[in-house]
Design an enzyme around this catalytic site. Structure first.
Site, PDB file in Angstrom:
ATOM      1  N   HIS A   1     -24.855  24.542 -17.992  1.00 12.67           N
ATOM      2  CA  HIS A   1     -24.711  25.804 -17.613  1.00 12.67           C
ATOM      3  C   HIS A   1     -25.376  26.063 -16.180  1.00 12.67           C
ATOM      4  O   HIS A   1     -26.311  26.974 -15.889  1.00 12.67           O
ATOM      5  CB  HIS A   1     -25.283  26.870 -18.647  1.00 12.67           C
ATOM      6  CG  HIS A   1     -24.532  27.293 -19.675  1.00 12.67           C
ATOM      7  ND1 HIS A   1     -23.475  27.930 -19.829  1.00 12.67           N
ATOM      8  CD2 HIS A   1     -24.590  26.301 -21.082  1.00 12.67           C
ATOM      9  CE1 HIS A   1     -22.736  27.768 -21.258  1.00 12.67           C
ATOM     10  NE2 HIS A   1     -23.566  26.901 -21.639  1.00 12.67           N
TER      11      HIS A   1
ATOM     12  N   ASP B   1     -20.076  20.823 -30.356  1.00  9.07           N
ATOM     13  CA  ASP B   1     -20.271  22.421 -29.886  1.00  9.07           C
ATOM     14  C   ASP B   1     -19.789  23.339 -30.818  1.00  9.07           C
ATOM     15  O   ASP B   1     -19.223  24.518 -30.498  1.00  9.07           O
ATOM     16  CB  ASP B   1     -19.818  22.577 -28.379  1.00  9.07           C
ATOM     17  CG  ASP B   1     -20.444  23.892 -27.831  1.00  9.07           C
ATOM     18  OD1 ASP B   1     -21.394  24.374 -28.204  1.00  9.07           O
ATOM     19  OD2 ASP B   1     -19.852  24.409 -26.534  1.00  9.07           O
TER      20      ASP B   1
END
Length: 387
Positions: A200, A279
């Site tokens: 991120h 994920d």
């Protein structure tokens, strides 16, 4: 009492073996022996001859499964429920993953993981904090109002956590954006035993390289939630490709990353530095078609989990499916696909001294696969799990 698992073909984490049995005593593997050398004083369990016994899968990034989201309920019960749901797809050890949220809830999740690890055969190997020290430019589905830089209290708490987890063989992974923390913070957390992963992030190539030198160990879902490589702005992706020592977690669902990009990654990186993560989110292992995250509805559509505006929100895949995709979409040998789901994540986490192989002294975390690569059974710490 010793038990012997015999009949199936065996993959040790390094090679395939026919005509061998696994001797388990307590929670450990005592020996791998030819079938004609099986101890006579052991309890024999015969496995299907067309099955394959492999090291249990490890998943370093699991947000939820079986209808449970760790961020919604950062409790011991939630961590255990997620681990139990993931076992049905062959995952015998995982890091429940807590994404960017309030500081108090983050600490609650960490304490839950510590307690869950203490439960026998829990399958919980620590915790992955994906945020909150990430980039506001690349939040993905993370809630921007919770994104922040670490303060003194964060550093004290997170710096003390690895020692608490390590006593039980666990790890703390923290995903952060290298441009949002300085090298002194990276060095302090790394020296305390935190496994740092870049993700991120909108970091430049140069800043990413500096962070790797300072102690960042790998990359969280490489290619996703970071800028694409460009001719004059190579960014974190090229830094990851170029750094032989850096580990790369990838989501092999054919959606998050095009298979051609994954094939390129595997050609460029040294063997063993690319590992699978799911994920996964709550719908995995269920028939539900939506769930809520930060109060927003996340929709399950054609293999994707998306917000109403189309932003990906985690993945709708389990680990055995990721292994199958590596065989079918990437054309990799089965042995390498299995390593990407077991030995390589164990190495990334520094747990490869007792996980990721079927070998004497290793924990008896095992997965039994059918020929078409679906899961028949699992063992965690020598205990066969019901599915």
């Amino acid at each position: 009492m010793r038990q012997v698992l015999v009949g199936a073909r065996l993959f040790t984490g390094e090679r395939m073996l026919d005509g061998h049995a696994v001797v388990v005593e307590g929670e450990r593997i005592r020996a791998v022996v030819p079938v004609d050398a099986v101890p006579t004083d052991a309890q024999i369990q015969r496995l299907p001859e067309d099955a394959l016994l492999v090291p249990g899968f490890l998943d370093a990034q699991v947000n939820g499964a079986g209808g449970v989201l760790f961020n919604d309920t950062p409790t011991v019960e939630a961590a255990l429920a997620i681990a139990a749901a993931a076992r049905r797809s062959g995952t015998t050890g995982l890091l429940p993953t807590f994404i960017t949220d309030e500081p108090g809830r983050m600490r609650q999740a960490c304490e839950a993981a510590v307690e869950a690890m203490a439960r026998p055969a829990s399958g919980v190997l620590g915790i992955h904090l994906e945020g909150p020290f990430i980039s506001g430019e690349r939040p993905g589905v993370h809630e921007s109002r919770f994104i922040r830089v670490p303060d003194a209290g964060d550093l004290d708490y997170l710096g003390a956590l690895p020692a608490r987890l390590a006593g039980q063989g666990g790890r703390l992974v923290v995903t952060l954006a290298p441009e949002c923390v300085d090298d002194a913070v990276i060095q302090r957390l790394t020296s305390a035993g935190v496994v740092l992963s870049a993700g991120h992030t909108a970091a430049t190539y140069e800043r990413t390289r500096e962070a790797l030198v300072a102690g960042v160990r790998g990359f969280t879902h490489l290619f996703n939630a970071m800028p694409p490589a460009q001719s004059r702005q190579p960014g974190p992706v090229v830094a990851a490709l170029e750094a032989d020592e850096a580990w790369c977690g990838v989501i092999a669902d054919g959606i998050h990353v095009h298979p051609a990009m994954l094939r390129l990654l595997l050609r460029v990186k040294p063997p063993g530095r690319v590992f699978l993560v799911t994920d996964a989110m709550p719908p995995v292992g269920t028939e539900v078609t939506s769930f809520t995250l930060y109060g927003r509805t996340i929709l399950r559509r054609e293999g994707r989990l998306v917000t109403e505006n189309g932003t990906l929100a985690g993945a709708d895949i389990d680990m055995v499916s990721a292994v199958r995709n590596c065989v079918r979409l990437l054309g990799l040998p089965l042995e390498e696909c299995l390593r990407m789901a077991s030995l390589y994540p164990a190495s990334y986490l520094g747990l490869d001294g007792h996980l990721g192989r079927v070998a004497p002294g290793y924990r008896a975390d095992l997965t039994l696969l059918r020929a078409e690569l679906s899961v028949l059974a699992t063992w965690v710490g020598g205990q066969q799990q019901q599915h």
